[in-house]
Design a protein around this motif. Sequence first.
Motif: not given
Length: 171
Positions: A153-156, A160-163
């Motif tokens: 999932k992608t989280t903020a 910045v968006k982090i996988e």
Amino acid sequence: MSDYEVRPATLRDAKAVAEVHAAAAQAAYADILPEDQLRALAPSTREAKWREAIEFSEPQVQVAEIDGEVVGFVGFDRSRDPKTPSTTGEIWAIYVKPEHWGKGVGVALWDAARDGLEEEGCTVVTVWVPLRNDRAMRFHELAGFKREMKTAKTTALGAVKIEEIRLKRAV
């Protein structure tokens, strides 16, 4: 045998936990986050959070210390993921001061978390790890965690968006 003592955190440890969290996060995310985001990972932004966690045991927090200095910590409890059985635990956070990386602190903290989760009746444990955090990924995989590919999932993290991906293993 390790010279590190692992024990339950007390309220007096909140500042040290926040300092470890900030130092380790800044080092771990140096190639992932821009400089302004790294500066935002200051101890002052984390101390209240860890004080509350320690006070209410949510998550349970254990610290590793050597010669009276807190050099790492782990926060663990039941899984926060929806629809997981009550027997699923989660490592909410595990951080070690960068100068103590590779010296057995993380293993000692993982052992303490595993024992605590086992006491709570957990049979499975998960952890969310940023895919680009190679050190954390390697640590958890060496500890027997396996990637659950369908959980990516992608989280903020700030702007910045982090996988991230969830890893799982038996307690």
